[in-house]
Design an enzyme around this catalytic site. Structure first.
Site, PDB file in Angstrom:
ATOM      1  CE  LYS A  62     -37.099  42.063  49.379  1.00 19.68           C
ATOM      2  NZ  LYS A  62     -36.128  42.838  49.068  1.00 19.68           N
TER       3      LYS A  62
HETATM    4  N1  GLU Z   1     -33.330  43.419  51.352  1.00 19.99           N
HETATM    5  C1  GLU Z   1     -32.377  43.941  50.813  1.00 19.99           C
HETATM    6  C2  GLU Z   1     -32.703  44.565  49.562  1.00 19.99           C
HETATM    7  O1  GLU Z   1     -33.983  44.859  49.325  1.00 19.99           O
HETATM    8  C3  GLU Z   1     -31.044  43.129  50.609  1.00 19.99           C
HETATM    9  C4  GLU Z   1     -30.943  41.760  49.665  1.00 19.99           C
HETATM   10  C5  GLU Z   1     -29.766  41.281  49.944  1.00 19.99           C
HETATM   11  O2  GLU Z   1     -28.840  41.732  50.388  1.00 19.99           O
HETATM   12  O3  GLU Z   1     -29.835  39.948  49.147  1.00 19.99           O
HETATM   13  O4  GLU Z   1     -32.047  44.831  48.904  1.00 19.99           O
END
Ligand code: GLU
Length: 425
Positions: free
Chosen positions: A115
């Site tokens: 993240k």
């Molecule tokens: N931000 C989204 C999540 O928390 C998508 C993450 C992604 O597609 O890599 O799952």
């Protein structure tokens, strides 16, 4: 593995990281993991913190802080969104990265978890300022991100345009276009059909399955949706399309309620015109906190972490909670809700549709071969319903909650990948 691991009765996790650590501890106890593997999984593999200086349009400079945390790489490259929000901090990013590891493992897509975030309020910046922040943050991370290393995607405060600037910055740095470096891109530069609605679609697929599991048809069901952004808006629209009566929705400015059911398409138009759900004509204004306590069949928190806590869990009156957000329920609330017989479909299952279609986008980009929207939707539904059925069957077999079950399946897969790869050196 007899019995339920002790819960931290009375302990209220004060941060998403404490919540994520507690969920890992419970799963590790069930799985009987040794202390070395526990320590390994409890800690991020790699963390980068960068300064993100911005020259504002009027010439003055301010400096924001950005992070990228790669929690685990055992099953493949790291994967996860980038958040632009004033609330971003390293511990929050660590928790969100850990949840991405479990989400990818549970859905059996070949990624670890990551993240990123910048502690900035994107609404305070002009579009050119946002572009400069995005490009500088990306350029600080070029050594650690990329299609075979770590693949960013949208999250709170970022969107397709952010991803376009990111992929362009990486591509300019490398001297050639790298479509697989980022997912959630605009379709014109290699985004996948179906990506923008994917998280909402996945939320609704498992929500309808969970309703059916409790013998409730969509036509009988009522729902309240917290958040009207990338996840909540699509979820509310798709629930209404499925015949569910959506009685309340909210955003950061307020909440609206209509017991007969809101006209969600009209609410969406109102939001496009005014910027908020507030003052939508055919509704009553309610407090945001009240929405979480409405007597509905389905409650979908689709905003931020920690909204269901020890402070309000006793007042929650929904039969089923489907976590469109990451980490909306604290461990203390989890225990209270579970004791009260409320079904919780956990975030790592419920909101996985986004990263599943990110995976499809990455596969399509790496192969330069594009699927149709209906192919994407069919495969998404296969992944979501497959994971739901696995979690449900395993929960029935073991008597554990859906969250415990989902986390156990995910942690077990990651621990197994680590076991067969071995510890280097
Ligand atoms: N931000 C989204 C999540 O928390 C998508 C993450 C992604 O597609 O890599 O799952």
């Amino acid at each position: 593995m007899a019995g339920r691991p002790a819960t931290t009765g009375g302990f209220e996790a004060s941060s998403p990281l404490e919540a994520a650590q507690e969920q890992l501890r419970v799963a590790s106890d069930y799985l009987g993991l040794d202390s070395g593997v526990r320590a390994l999984l409890a800690q991020p593999r790699r963390e980068v913190t960068v300064s993100v200086p911005l020259r504002h349009d009027d010439g003055h400079v301010s400096v924001f802080v950005g992070h990228r945390v790669q929690h685990n790489l055992d099953r493949g490259p790291a994967k996860g969104g980038v958040r632009f929000s004033p609330h971003v901090n390293l511990d929050e990013v660590r928790a969100l990265a850990m949840w991405m590891t479990w989400k990818c493992a549970l859905l059996n897509i070949p990624y670890g978890g990551a993240k990123g975030g910048v502690a900035v309020d994107p609404r305070q910046l002009s579009v050119p300022e946002l572009e400069r922040v995005t490009r500088r943050y990306t350029s600080e991370l070029v050594g650690v991100i990329g299609p075979e290393r770590d693949i960013p995607a949208p999250d709170i405060g970022t969107d397709e345009q952010t991803m376009a600037w990111m992929v362009d910055t990486i591509s300019v740095d490398r001297g050639y276009t790298v479509p697989g470096a980022v997912t959630g891109k605009p379709i014109s530069i290699g985004g996948s059909p179906g990506r923008s609605i994917a998280t909402s679609l996945g939320v609704v697929q498992v929500a309808l399955a969970a309703l059916e599991d409790r013998g409730i048809t969509p036509g009988q069901a009522s729902a309240a949706v917290q958040g009207f952004g990338k996840v909540g808006r699509g979820a509310a629209i798709l629930l209404a399309e499925a015949g569910v009566r959506v009685v309340a929705v909210s955003d950061q400015y307020g909440a609206i309620h209509n017991a007969a059911g809101l006209d969600i398409d009209a609410v969406a138009t109102h939001v496009d015109l005014t910027g908020s759900v507030v003052d939508f004509p055919e509704s009553d204004a309610i407090e945001g906190a009240q929405l979480l306590e409405l007597k509905v069949d389905l409650l979908a928190p689709c905003a931020v972490e920690g909204v269901l806590s020890g402070a309000n869990a006793h007042q929650v009156s929904a039969k089923i909670i489907v976590e469109g957000a990451n980490g909306p329920t604290t461990p203390e609330a989890d225990k209270i809700l579970q004791d009260r017989g409320i079904t919780i479909v956990p975030d790592i299952l419920a909101n996985a549709g986004g990263v599943v279609v990110s995976y499809f986008e990455w596969v399509q980009g790496n192969q330069a071969y594009w699927w149709t929207e209906s192919e994407v939707e069919t495969r998404l539904s296969r992944h979501m319903i497959g994971a739901w059925e696995l979690v449900r069957a395993e929960a029935r077999r073991t008597g554990r909650t859906f969250r415990e079950t989902a986390t156990c399946i995910a942690v077990d897969r990651v621990a197994e990948a680590h076991r067969v790869r071995g510890l280097y050196p």
